[in-house]
Scaffold this motif. Sequence first.
Motif, PDB file in Angstrom:
ATOM      1  N   TRP A 157      21.225   4.922  -4.591  1.00 47.63           N
ATOM      2  CA  TRP A 157      22.153   4.863  -3.459  1.00 47.63           C
ATOM      3  C   TRP A 157      22.228   3.465  -2.874  1.00 47.63           C
ATOM      4  N   LEU A 158      21.137   2.715  -2.984  1.00 45.59           N
ATOM      5  CA  LEU A 158      21.100   1.372  -2.397  1.00 45.59           C
ATOM      6  C   LEU A 158      21.644   0.301  -3.341  1.00 45.59           C
ATOM      7  N   PHE A 159      21.865   0.669  -4.608  1.00 41.30           N
ATOM      8  CA  PHE A 159      22.229  -0.334  -5.603  1.00 41.30           C
ATOM      9  C   PHE A 159      23.519  -1.068  -5.247  1.00 41.30           C
ATOM     10  N   PHE A 160      24.584  -0.334  -4.944  1.00 39.97           N
ATOM     11  CA  PHE A 160      25.863  -0.994  -4.666  1.00 39.97           C
ATOM     12  C   PHE A 160      25.850  -1.768  -3.345  1.00 39.97           C
ATOM     13  N   PRO A 161      25.228  -1.240  -2.255  1.00 35.14           N
ATOM     14  CA  PRO A 161      25.090  -2.093  -1.067  1.00 35.14           C
ATOM     15  C   PRO A 161      24.316  -3.381  -1.348  1.00 35.14           C
ATOM     16  N   LEU A 162      23.312  -3.298  -2.227  1.00 36.29           N
ATOM     17  CA  LEU A 162      22.545  -4.493  -2.572  1.00 36.29           C
ATOM     18  C   LEU A 162      23.392  -5.553  -3.264  1.00 36.29           C
ATOM     19  N   LEU A 163      24.467  -5.122  -3.920  1.00 38.81           N
ATOM     20  CA  LEU A 163      25.320  -6.086  -4.608  1.00 38.81           C
ATOM     21  C   LEU A 163      25.981  -7.073  -3.649  1.00 38.81           C
ATOM     22  N   THR A 164      26.020  -6.740  -2.354  1.00 42.05           N
ATOM     23  CA  THR A 164      26.561  -7.702  -1.382  1.00 42.05           C
ATOM     24  C   THR A 164      25.730  -8.985  -1.352  1.00 42.05           C
ATOM     25  N   LEU A 165      24.484  -8.903  -1.836  1.00 37.74           N
ATOM     26  CA  LEU A 165      23.601 -10.075  -1.866  1.00 37.74           C
ATOM     27  C   LEU A 165      23.585 -10.738  -3.240  1.00 37.74           C
ATOM     28  N   LEU A 229      31.707  -8.590  -8.803  1.00 37.78           N
ATOM     29  CA  LEU A 229      31.122  -9.040 -10.064  1.00 37.78           C
ATOM     30  C   LEU A 229      30.069  -8.046 -10.544  1.00 37.78           C
ATOM     31  N   GLY A 230      29.210  -7.601  -9.634  1.00 35.84           N
ATOM     32  CA  GLY A 230      28.181  -6.644 -10.009  1.00 35.84           C
ATOM     33  C   GLY A 230      28.755  -5.324 -10.463  1.00 35.84           C
ATOM     34  N   ALA A 231      29.846  -4.883  -9.809  1.00 31.69           N
ATOM     35  CA  ALA A 231      30.481  -3.613 -10.186  1.00 31.69           C
ATOM     36  C   ALA A 231      31.123  -3.687 -11.562  1.00 31.69           C
ATOM     37  N   ALA A 232      31.448  -4.901 -12.021  1.00 35.38           N
ATOM     38  CA  ALA A 232      32.010  -5.069 -13.363  1.00 35.38           C
ATOM     39  C   ALA A 232      30.924  -5.034 -14.428  1.00 35.38           C
ATOM     40  N   PHE A 233      29.728  -5.524 -14.102  1.00 37.04           N
ATOM     41  CA  PHE A 233      28.645  -5.572 -15.074  1.00 37.04           C
ATOM     42  C   PHE A 233      27.794  -4.299 -15.068  1.00 37.04           C
ATOM     43  N   ALA A 234      27.696  -3.630 -13.921  1.00 35.65           N
ATOM     44  CA  ALA A 234      26.775  -2.500 -13.786  1.00 35.65           C
ATOM     45  C   ALA A 234      26.999  -1.359 -14.773  1.00 35.65           C
ATOM     46  N   PRO A 235      28.258  -0.945 -15.031  1.00 38.36           N
ATOM     47  CA  PRO A 235      28.453   0.248 -15.881  1.00 38.36           C
ATOM     48  C   PRO A 235      28.156   0.033 -17.356  1.00 38.36           C
ATOM     49  N   ASN A 236      27.985  -1.187 -17.790  1.00 39.68           N
ATOM     50  CA  ASN A 236      27.979  -1.479 -19.220  1.00 39.68           C
ATOM     51  C   ASN A 236      26.735  -1.000 -19.960  1.00 39.68           C
ATOM     52  N   HIS A 237      25.572  -1.027 -19.288  1.00 38.35           N
ATOM     53  CA  HIS A 237      24.325  -0.650 -19.952  1.00 38.35           C
ATOM     54  C   HIS A 237      23.428   0.245 -19.098  1.00 38.35           C
ATOM     55  N   THR A 311      29.939   5.699 -26.880  1.00 35.25           N
ATOM     56  CA  THR A 311      30.050   6.198 -25.508  1.00 35.25           C
ATOM     57  C   THR A 311      31.186   5.513 -24.761  1.00 35.25           C
ATOM     58  N   GLU A 312      32.072   6.310 -24.188  1.00 40.86           N
ATOM     59  CA  GLU A 312      33.168   5.801 -23.366  1.00 40.86           C
ATOM     60  C   GLU A 312      33.441   6.800 -22.259  1.00 40.86           C
ATOM     61  N   VAL A 313      33.447   6.339 -21.007  1.00 40.85           N
ATOM     62  CA  VAL A 313      33.674   7.215 -19.854  1.00 40.85           C
ATOM     63  C   VAL A 313      34.609   6.510 -18.877  1.00 40.85           C
ATOM     64  N   GLY A 314      35.032   7.226 -17.842  1.00 38.50           N
ATOM     65  CA  GLY A 314      35.832   6.628 -16.784  1.00 38.50           C
ATOM     66  C   GLY A 314      34.981   5.761 -15.873  1.00 38.50           C
ATOM     67  N   LEU A 315      35.618   4.893 -15.107  1.00 34.43           N
ATOM     68  CA  LEU A 315      34.896   3.939 -14.265  1.00 34.43           C
ATOM     69  C   LEU A 315      34.019   4.641 -13.234  1.00 34.43           C
ATOM     70  N   PHE A 316      34.578   5.592 -12.494  1.00 33.00           N
ATOM     71  CA  PHE A 316      33.807   6.231 -11.434  1.00 33.00           C
ATOM     72  C   PHE A 316      32.748   7.171 -12.004  1.00 33.00           C
ATOM     73  N   THR A 317      33.018   7.750 -13.167  1.00 33.34           N
ATOM     74  CA  THR A 317      31.983   8.521 -13.847  1.00 33.34           C
ATOM     75  C   THR A 317      30.797   7.628 -14.194  1.00 33.34           C
ATOM     76  N   SER A 318      31.095   6.411 -14.649  1.00 36.84           N
ATOM     77  CA  SER A 318      30.015   5.480 -15.010  1.00 36.84           C
ATOM     78  C   SER A 318      29.193   5.108 -13.785  1.00 36.84           C
ATOM     79  N   TYR A 319      29.839   4.922 -12.642  1.00 31.54           N
ATOM     80  CA  TYR A 319      29.093   4.603 -11.431  1.00 31.54           C
ATOM     81  C   TYR A 319      28.183   5.763 -11.037  1.00 31.54           C
ATOM     82  N   GLY A 320      28.686   6.989 -11.194  1.00 34.12           N
ATOM     83  CA  GLY A 320      27.857   8.156 -10.910  1.00 34.12           C
ATOM     84  C   GLY A 320      26.632   8.214 -11.808  1.00 34.12           C
ATOM     85  N   ILE A 321      26.814   7.864 -13.080  1.00 32.07           N
ATOM     86  CA  ILE A 321      25.693   7.836 -14.016  1.00 32.07           C
ATOM     87  C   ILE A 321      24.666   6.801 -13.590  1.00 32.07           C
ATOM     88  N   VAL A 322      25.133   5.618 -13.186  1.00 33.24           N
ATOM     89  CA  VAL A 322      24.237   4.546 -12.769  1.00 33.24           C
ATOM     90  C   VAL A 322      23.404   4.988 -11.565  1.00 33.24           C
TER      91      VAL A 322
END
Length: 354
Positions: A157-165, A229-237, A311-322
């Motif tokens: 839950w804290l991962f995306f807020p942390l991307l502000t830094l 930038l982080g949201a673009a790299f996060a779903p990849n792996h 593996t291929e999923v939608g963007l918001f599905t990938s964020y949920g997985i992360v």
Amino acid sequence: MPAQQYVSLYTDLLQTVRDLGLLRRRQGYYVTKLSIVLGTLLVIVAGMVLLGNSWHQLWLAGALALVLVQVAFLSHDSAHRQIFHSNAWNDWAARILAGGVLGMSVSWWRTKHNKHHAAPNQADRDPDVQLKAVAFTPQAVVDRGPIGRWFAARQGWLFFPLLTLEGVGLHASSLRHLLRRDASRTDRVDAAIVLARITTYVVALYLLLPIGKASAFLGLQLAVFGVCLGAAFAPNHKGMPIVPAGTKLDFLRRQVLMSRNIRGGIFTDLAMGGLNYQIEHHLFPSMPRPSLRHVQPIVREYCELHGIAYTEVGLFTSYGIVVSYLNDVGLHARDPFDCPLAAELRSARGPNLA
């Protein structure tokens, strides 16, 4: 399957892609892209000067962050030598875009990124799963103190807020790398470029605006830049299998099984800088960005033909997985995604899979 057969699988795929001309440089695309991005950057800077002392500058701070994300993608492409035929031209383009425009070290980034490409998601080799702030393996949670374990239990839950830094972190990591005592001559050149850019930007901003508005502008620009930038790299792996330390895999399976593609159209391509075709990018890192969408159906069909999970999923599905993956690691100190090769590798008695 013997190691040489896996090697042959990738070699055959590479030859097919090369014969189709998909590895050829697309300089017209990149000249157009560079012109649009850098032209937009100049328009924003001019707008800042003309607008002057106004809180409406914060709109331009957000716009500046979005354009700098596109600069980062172009620097990434150039560092992978996707743009020019000349390696020297690619290297200098990456250095100017990263250091002179973004204020970050391309030598630091390239060293880290090359290690990631060589062994994506491998616990002992990929620096992207060895971060101090976020735990990607149960052992990383166990090794932490009480505060660290409390954070790990909520890290999804804290991962995306942390991307502000993230923007601040990238600048800081670059400077630590460039200003170390044993810095090379190339690093010293990078250091001069990066320090000149950061100093010029900060001084100009505080000369243009009062301290409060300038600080708000700088903070918002860095936060939006880091999140995008982080949201673009996060779903990849993230959320894909973690490869145990010491494991040897052939190139094709290593790159395909540990990477995730993101479905979408033109907006997704723009927002992620082509990294939504992560599998294809890892298989052909020097392939120009516009060719990735053309090679995707070839790679997907090839993987299906040879029984390799794609593996291929939608963007918001990938964020949920992360988010789910990171929380699960922190809460249970176990691997929520078992490597599909783990059982095979544990039971194998000595075949060379490298």
